[in-house]
Design an enzyme around this catalytic site. Structure first.
Site, PDB file in Angstrom:
ATOM      1  N   LYS A   1      36.486  42.133  36.807  1.00 27.85           N
ATOM      2  CA  LYS A   1      36.665  41.869  38.247  1.00 27.85           C
ATOM      3  C   LYS A   1      37.915  41.024  38.453  1.00 27.85           C
ATOM      4  O   LYS A   1      38.506  40.519  37.495  1.00 27.85           O
ATOM      5  CB  LYS A   1      35.433  41.161  38.783  1.00 27.85           C
ATOM      6  CG  LYS A   1      34.216  42.070  38.694  1.00 27.85           C
ATOM      7  CD  LYS A   1      33.094  41.544  39.513  1.00 27.85           C
ATOM      8  CE  LYS A   1      32.163  42.699  39.856  1.00 27.85           C
ATOM      9  NZ  LYS A   1      31.428  42.462  41.065  1.00 27.85           N
ATOM     10  N   ALA A   2      38.252  40.827  39.740  1.00 26.79           N
ATOM     11  CA  ALA A   2      39.545  40.212  40.084  1.00 26.79           C
ATOM     12  C   ALA A   2      39.828  38.876  39.376  1.00 26.79           C
ATOM     13  O   ALA A   2      40.919  38.727  38.805  1.00 26.79           O
ATOM     14  CB  ALA A   2      39.648  40.065  41.593  1.00 26.79           C
TER      15      ALA A   2
ATOM     16  N   ASP B   1      19.571  44.998  25.602  1.00 31.79           N
ATOM     17  CA  ASP B   1      20.784  45.680  26.075  1.00 31.79           C
ATOM     18  C   ASP B   1      20.980  46.949  25.262  1.00 31.79           C
ATOM     19  O   ASP B   1      20.600  47.002  24.096  1.00 31.79           O
ATOM     20  CB  ASP B   1      22.013  44.769  25.927  1.00 31.79           C
ATOM     21  CG  ASP B   1      23.109  45.124  26.922  1.00 31.79           C
ATOM     22  OD1 ASP B   1      23.355  44.338  27.850  1.00 31.79           O
ATOM     23  OD2 ASP B   1      23.718  46.215  26.768  1.00 31.79           O
TER      24      ASP B   1
ATOM     25  N   TYR C   1      27.394  52.810  43.901  1.00 34.99           N
ATOM     26  CA  TYR C   1      26.868  51.521  43.437  1.00 34.99           C
ATOM     27  C   TYR C   1      26.014  50.806  44.502  1.00 34.99           C
ATOM     28  O   TYR C   1      24.911  50.337  44.219  1.00 34.99           O
ATOM     29  CB  TYR C   1      28.061  50.645  43.036  1.00 34.99           C
ATOM     30  CG  TYR C   1      27.719  49.287  42.493  1.00 34.99           C
ATOM     31  CD1 TYR C   1      27.176  49.142  41.225  1.00 34.99           C
ATOM     32  CD2 TYR C   1      27.960  48.137  43.240  1.00 34.99           C
ATOM     33  CE1 TYR C   1      26.878  47.885  40.720  1.00 34.99           C
ATOM     34  CE2 TYR C   1      27.671  46.882  42.744  1.00 34.99           C
ATOM     35  CZ  TYR C   1      27.127  46.761  41.482  1.00 34.99           C
ATOM     36  OH  TYR C   1      26.831  45.513  40.988  1.00 34.99           O
TER      37      TYR C   1
ATOM     38  N   ALA D   1      26.382  42.376  46.948  1.00 36.55           N
ATOM     39  CA  ALA D   1      26.965  42.401  48.297  1.00 36.55           C
ATOM     40  C   ALA D   1      27.461  43.805  48.641  1.00 36.55           C
ATOM     41  O   ALA D   1      27.694  44.107  49.814  1.00 36.55           O
ATOM     42  CB  ALA D   1      28.116  41.405  48.376  1.00 36.55           C
TER      43      ALA D   1
ATOM     44  N   ASN E   1      30.480  38.692  43.934  1.00 33.67           N
ATOM     45  CA  ASN E   1      31.482  38.472  42.865  1.00 33.67           C
ATOM     46  C   ASN E   1      31.239  37.264  41.971  1.00 33.67           C
ATOM     47  O   ASN E   1      31.618  36.147  42.306  1.00 33.67           O
ATOM     48  CB  ASN E   1      32.873  38.297  43.482  1.00 33.67           C
ATOM     49  CG  ASN E   1      33.377  39.577  44.069  1.00 33.67           C
ATOM     50  OD1 ASN E   1      33.427  40.602  43.389  1.00 33.67           O
ATOM     51  ND2 ASN E   1      33.722  39.542  45.352  1.00 33.67           N
TER      52      ASN E   1
ATOM     53  N   LYS F   1      46.083  38.744  33.341  1.00 33.53           N
ATOM     54  CA  LYS F   1      47.454  39.171  33.636  1.00 33.53           C
ATOM     55  C   LYS F   1      48.429  37.988  33.584  1.00 33.53           C
ATOM     56  O   LYS F   1      49.554  38.127  33.112  1.00 33.53           O
ATOM     57  CB  LYS F   1      47.515  39.835  35.018  1.00 33.53           C
ATOM     58  CG  LYS F   1      46.886  41.230  35.039  1.00 33.53           C
ATOM     59  CD  LYS F   1      46.928  41.814  36.442  1.00 33.53           C
ATOM     60  CE  LYS F   1      46.213  43.146  36.528  1.00 33.53           C
ATOM     61  NZ  LYS F   1      46.280  43.745  37.871  1.00 33.53           N
TER      62      LYS F   1
END
Ligand SMILES: NC(=O)c1ccc[n+]([C@@H]2O[C@H](COP(=O)([O-])OP(=O)(O)OC[C@H]3O[C@@H](n4cnc5c(N)ncnc54)[C@H](O)[C@@H]3O)[C@@H](O)[C@H]2O)c1
Length: 375
Positions: free
Chosen positions: A234-235, A76, A191, A161, A220, A242
């Protein structure tokens, strides 16, 4: 078509032509497979994983280590203290693999190469940094060539996706995307196009040069040891954080990007790494893009409700209609993977979210106490 010149019949002319051919013959020789093409992977064969300091790459290194592989090289560009996972017994290398020379260094001796390095993030990142996303083309371009030159037996590429035609994803009640839906192409700007072109590289390295390549289109991915703050998350991770923040600060509101009616499916990390292994080692799937995702479709509002249930709270929802929200709906059609592998990602969202919520909660508390955590 390349033409072959007939012999001139003159000894010196033929000698000169053959002499010119020698460097090309040497080059051809060095690009031959160094390992037997169809042999199965031995426990001490070298596995190279790029993006090893990231979410999926780190978890893949851990997966192979747990399976008993003893010769794993994780690579990395991030400094080691920023890696999500440093797996004991794995060689960790900090190098930028958008640089061609570095790719040759990291692929030296590799039997299998898994390329998971890319500049990426959630919608907030990929809508804003399209150039960065496109530049990841350098990583796959150099990595696949280096893997080929090193004589690697198999090469895996992490597609997305986002490679699918965006015109098919305008409705939250989306028809699940099947592999053929990538063409005619209208991928996600930046992307998605990078992924689509990199897929083509993988297809042609097999058809033209005979290196076994595998291509999974991830839908995802979420879970512990991944991005959870800072703009690239991500979500699922963002919503867990949150909710944790709202509970901690006793401010029981949550900001949601868009109307909350956008739909998605989310795959737990354990299914992802298992799927990568199965797809890479299935010869019937060589050079064939395949969905690797869950088909449990939920709206973002439902996702929030699930995390609220885990946390035992009910929050007031504020919708940010000008925030990045991506396509209206996206789901994975798993007909092909079920047919080919007799398997599909099957961890329920409730189970995966509970594990993710717990891990992010621990990171949040550690950060609050001033400890260094990787976000
Ligand atoms: N997470 C998802 O939901 C998802 C979905 C679709 C596709 N993917 C793809 O899967 C792969 C892994 O994603 P992830 O979620 O683990 O992301 P991540 O950001 O956690 O990991 C990617 C890693 O690649 C490294 N990297 C980037 N450019 C590099 C370079 N030039 N040289 C060396 N390292 C470099 C980054 O430092 C990072 O650690 C990516 O190719 C991504 O596009 C992920």
């Amino acid at each position: 078509m390349r033409s072959v010149k007939p012999s001139s019949g003159h000894f010196f002319a033929d000698f000169r032509r053959n002499w010119v051919m020698i460097p090309r013959l040497i080059a051809m020789h060095t690009t031959q497979r160094l390992v037997e093409k169809d042999a199965t992977l031995k426990k001490d064969d070298l596995i190279v994983i790029t993006g090893g300091g990231g979410f999926i790459g780190g978890n893949l290194a851990l997966y192979f280590r747990k399976k008993g592989f003893t010769n794993i090289r994780a690579v990395d560009k991030k400094p080691l203290y920023e890696w999500y996972l440093t797996v004991p017994g794995v060689e960790n290398v900090c190098l930028d693999v958008s640089n061609e020379d570095n790719c040759h260094r990291v692929c030296e001796g590799a039997v299998e190469v898994y390329n998971l390095a890319a500049d990426m993030g959630g919608m907030g990142f990929i809508e804003k940094f399209r150039v960065e996303c496109l530049r990841s083309i350098l990583v796959n371009t150099h990595m696949i060539e280096a893997a080929y030159k090193a004589g690697a037996r198999r090469y895996f590429f992490s597609s997305s996706a986002c490679a699918y035609n965006t015109l098919l994803q305008k409705d939250p009640k989306v028809r699940a995307l099947k592999e053929s839906d990538a063409y005619p192409a209208m991928a996600e700007r930046g992307y998605g196009w990078e992924k689509l072109v990199s897929e083509m590289f993988c297809e042609e390295y097999w058809h033209e040069r005979g290196m076994k390549t595998a291509i999974a289109r991830f839908h995802n991915v979420y879970g512990p040891n991944g991005t959870w703050d800072g703009g690239r998350e991500k979500a699922p991770a963002a919503i867990c954080r949150k909710v944790i923040e709202a509970v901690d600060k006793k401010d029981l509101t949550i900001k949601i990007w868009g109307t909350g009616e956008q739909t998605r499916s989310f795959m737990f990390i354990d299914d992802c790494v298992k799927g990568i292994d199965m797809i890479t080692h299935c010869d019937a799937l060589i050079a064939t893009p395949i969905n690797l995702g869950s088909n449990e479709l939920v709206s973002i509002n439902e996702l929030v409700s699930k995390v609220e249930r885990i946390a035992g709270v009910k929050l007031k929802r504020e919708y940010q209609l000008d925030a990045p929200k991506g396509v209206a709906g996206r789901n994975s059609d798993n007909t092909f993977i079920k047919k080919m592998l007799k398997w599909e990602p099957n961890t329920t969202l409730d189970k995966g979210l509970a594990a993710t919520y717990k891990w992010i909660g621990e990171q949040y508390q550690a950060r609050k106490k001033g400890k260094r955590v990787v976000e």
